[in-house]
Scaffold this motif. Sequence first.
Motif, PDB file in Angstrom:
ATOM      1  N   SER A  17       0.900  -1.231  -0.083  1.00  0.00           N
ATOM      2  CA  SER A  17       0.026   0.269  -0.025  1.00  0.00           C
ATOM      3  C   SER A  17       0.735   1.119   0.007  1.00  0.00           C
ATOM      4  CB  SER A  17      -1.062  -0.056   1.089  1.00  0.00           C
ATOM      5  OG  SER A  17      -1.859  -0.858   1.117  1.00  0.00           O
ATOM      6  N   TYR A  18       2.069   1.224   0.528  1.00  0.00           N
ATOM      7  CA  TYR A  18       2.894   2.399   0.848  1.00  0.00           C
ATOM      8  C   TYR A  18       3.337   2.715  -0.614  1.00  0.00           C
ATOM      9  CZ  TYR A  18       6.834   5.581   2.183  1.00  0.00           C
ATOM     10  OH  TYR A  18       7.626   6.611   2.252  1.00  0.00           O
ATOM     11  N   VAL A  19       3.832   1.699  -1.456  1.00  0.00           N
ATOM     12  CA  VAL A  19       4.735   1.949  -2.905  1.00  0.00           C
ATOM     13  C   VAL A  19       3.669   2.201  -3.558  1.00  0.00           C
ATOM     14  CG1 VAL A  19       6.678   0.730  -1.970  1.00  0.00           C
ATOM     15  CG2 VAL A  19       4.906  -0.505  -3.196  1.00  0.00           C
ATOM     16  N   CYS A  20       2.349   1.815  -3.567  1.00  0.00           N
ATOM     17  CA  CYS A  20       1.439   1.874  -4.918  1.00  0.00           C
ATOM     18  C   CYS A  20       1.318   3.438  -5.242  1.00  0.00           C
ATOM     19  CB  CYS A  20       0.008   1.281  -4.482  1.00  0.00           C
ATOM     20  SG  CYS A  20      -1.276   1.419  -5.560  1.00  0.00           S
ATOM     21  N   PRO A  21       1.431   3.708  -6.367  1.00  0.00           N
ATOM     22  CA  PRO A  21       1.394   4.952  -7.117  1.00  0.00           C
ATOM     23  C   PRO A  21      -0.381   5.299  -7.103  1.00  0.00           C
ATOM     24  CG  PRO A  21       2.167   3.585  -8.801  1.00  0.00           C
ATOM     25  CD  PRO A  21       2.177   2.801  -7.588  1.00  0.00           C
TER      26      PRO A  21
END
Lengths: 448, 337
Positions: free
Chosen positions: A417-421
Amino acid sequence: MGRIGGGALARRRSVELRGIHIPHNKETAEFETVSMPVPKLIVLPMQQHVGAPCMPQVKRKQHVDVGQLVGHADARLTADIFSPVSGTVKEIRAIHYSNGVSDEAVVIEPDGEQTVHPAIEPPEVTDFASLVEALKHSGIVGLGGAGFPAWAKMNTDLSSIDTWLVNGAECEPYLSTDYREMIEHPDTILEGIKACLDLSGVPKSLICIENNKPKAIELLREMAADDPRIDVYELPARYPQGASRVILRNVTGRSVPRGGHLTDVGALLFNVTTMSEIGRFLRTGMPLTKRRLTIMGDAIANPMNLEVYVGTQISEILEFCGCAPGPRKVIVGGPMMGTTQVELNVPIVRQNCGLLAFGVNGPVVPRQTACIKCSRCIDHCPIRLSPIDIHKAYLARDVAALDRLMADLCVECGTCSYVCPSKQPLVQSTRLGRAMLRAEQRKAKGRR
Amino acid sequence: MAEQQPLEQEAPATNPLVLRPAPQISSAVTTHIIMRDVLVALAPATVMSVVLFGINALLVIATSVGSCVLFEYLWCRLRKTESTISDLSAAVTGLLLAFNVPSTLPLYMVVIGAFVAIIMTKELFGGLGRNFANPAIVGRIFLAVAFPVAMTTFAPPSIALSPVDVVSSATPLAPTAEPLSLLELLLGTHMGVLGETSALALLLGFVFLLVRPVVTWHIPVGYMGTVALLSLLAGKSPLEQLLSGGLVLGAIYMATDYSTCPATKRGKLVFGIGCGIITCLIRFFGNLNEGVAFSILFMNLLVPYIDQLTPNIPVGGEEIMAERRRARRAKGGEGHE
C-alpha cells in the motif's frame, strides 16, 4: 529449507530480502527515557496478548498492590495480567477498541503509595522447565507488538533449535523504544539471553539490529564480547526488516513453510525488549507492569520516549506530553502497522510501542486512482506475494484464487500500500482476504 | 475501503478523530509523477528531434500530444466520468506516437493515429492499466498500414555528417539504403521517424528512468541483449542493429509500458528476450525492414501467458510452488522455461 547449509556470503546474496526505504523519522532516538508519574486511572483490559482472555481475579473495592495478579485464565495459550499500581479496584467494565473489538477491563484507582505485593521475589529457576513455569507468572509477552506469550513460545521441543534470534530491528518509522532499551539496559538484555541459552541449551544467539543504529550495535557487541555464543547481526535499515519471516530469511537464509512456525526451521525469535524484561524478571521477580512508548507526531509539543504504567489511558499520556487540543489522527503503534483511535479513553496495553498524534498537517493518504500495473507492489513485497492479484481476488470473493496466491503468508507490513502510485488498498484487502481464506480453511477442516 | 473524506464529514464536532486502516503513510510517488518522469526522460530526444527536423517536428509533436489528450478528455466527458488527463498518461502516449512518425506526415494523419491509440486501443478496453496492447504501437502500425508512403517519406536532417541527396528514402535498415556510420546512428543525424534517430538522447533518458526508478533493466536489457547476440550469430554488426530503426525507442520506452508487460522481473526478462527474437526474425528473414513495433505487439498478446508461467515464489511457498510445477509437468501440458 534446503538452504540451511552453504557459505554465509553466497547465502546472503541469493536470498536477501531488501525491503524499501521509508523516511525513518526517529528524531526521539537519542531522547533518554522519561518515566510518567502514576496516572489518575489504570484500565487493565483482560486481553493484552495472543490467546485466551483472562478472567478478573479481583473484586470491586478490593485493594491491590503493585505486581498483584489481576487477570488469569486456565488455558493453553494465555498470559497473566498484573496490577502496575497499588490502589482500589473501582469497577470492572467493558471497553471498546476502534477496530470494533470489545473487552472486559479492570479499572483501578491508584492510591499513589505504590506498595509492592509481599509475594514478589525473584523466581527460583534451575532448569528450562522451571524457567517456562516462572515466565508463565511474569506477564511477559512479545513486546514488539505481536503480544505472543513468551512462555508459550518457549514451551516447545528445543532440541532442533540452533539459533535464538533477538529482534532489535525496530524498522517502523518514528519508533525508538527498542533502541532506548538497547542503549539504556544492555545488561538486562544480555542477562535474559544468557539465562535462556544456559537453560535451553540452544548453542547461539544473534541480536539483529538495523544498521541505522550504530551505537546500539557497538554497545551490545562490546558487552557481549565475553560470551562466544552471543553475536550482533547488522541488518540493512530498510522496512520491514523486523518482520519475523524477513529477519529469519535475511539472517539464516531459511524460510518458514506455509502454515509452519519459526521453530519448524530451527529458530526462535524474541523482541529485544522482551529479552530485557525476561532478564529483569529473573533478577527481581516483578512481573511486567510498565512499558516504554515513543510519543511523537506534529500535535505533540514534547516528543519523548516515555515509560508508562500498563493500562494508562491515551488521553492522560497525550496531556503529559503537551498534545495540542483536538488532534485529527491518533495512532497506537507505528504509522505502517499501527491502529488509529477514535476514543482517547482507551488504555495502552503491554505490546504497544508508540503513540502518535497528528494535527491538521498529519499524514494524509491521497485518493485512489486506476491501477496502472506498475508491479511495484509485486517487486517490493517482502514475502514476494502478488498483492494486486490478491486484492482483485478478494474483491471477487474468490477463495480458490486467494489460496493459490497464498494470501495467508502476508505479514501485513503494508509495503504494498505504501509504494502503490495509484494508492490501492492492497494490504487492507489482503488482511480481509486472509481472514476469508482462514474461515474457509476452518470450515473445510470441520467438514472432514 | 474507508476513504478519509466522508469519515471526516460524518464525525461529530466533539470527536473529529480520523479512523483509517494501516498504513497511515504512503510514498509520494503517484501515477502523475511516474508519467511526468517519463516525459522528462523523453525530453532530450524531443529536443534532438526538433533540432534535426525543425518546425515540422514540433508541429507533429504538438498535434499528437494535443489530440491524444483531447481524445481522452472527450472520452471522459462522453462517459460522464472524471477527467483522467491530469495523470499525463495520454500525453506520454501522444509523445511516443509522434516519435514513431516522420516529420513530413500530414497532420490529419497524426490525429487519426492519436484516435486509434487513445480511443480504440486504450479507452475501449477500459482506460489506463487495462489496455492489452501499447496504444502508441498500435497507432504506429495502423498508420504504417493505412498510409505506407507517407509513413516512409522522410525529410533530411538539418545536420548531416554525410551528404544527403534524396528527400524520400527508406530507413537505414532498408536493403537499398546507404550504410551509415555508428556516430551518425548514435547522434541521429540521419533520416528516420522523429524519435528513433538519436540513440544517445534516448539512452540518456533511460539512465534517468533507471535512477528514479520508473522502469527496471529487465525488458530493455533483455531485448537489446538478445538482438545483439542474434546479430552476432547472424554475422551482422550488433551495434548497427542496436542503433538503427526503432529498437532503442521500443526497448526502453514502448516495451516497458506497465499495463502491457509482465508483472514479475522474471516475466519481464522473458518478454524482452521474446521481443528480441521476433525483431531479429523480422529484420533478417522478413519482408519488412523494421520489426520492433510488430514484435512488441506480438509479445503484448502473450503477456497473460508469460504472467502465468513466471510468478514470484513466495517466501515459505517454495515447496508448494515446486509441487505445482511438478503437477503441471505431470499433466504434460505447459512445460516452460
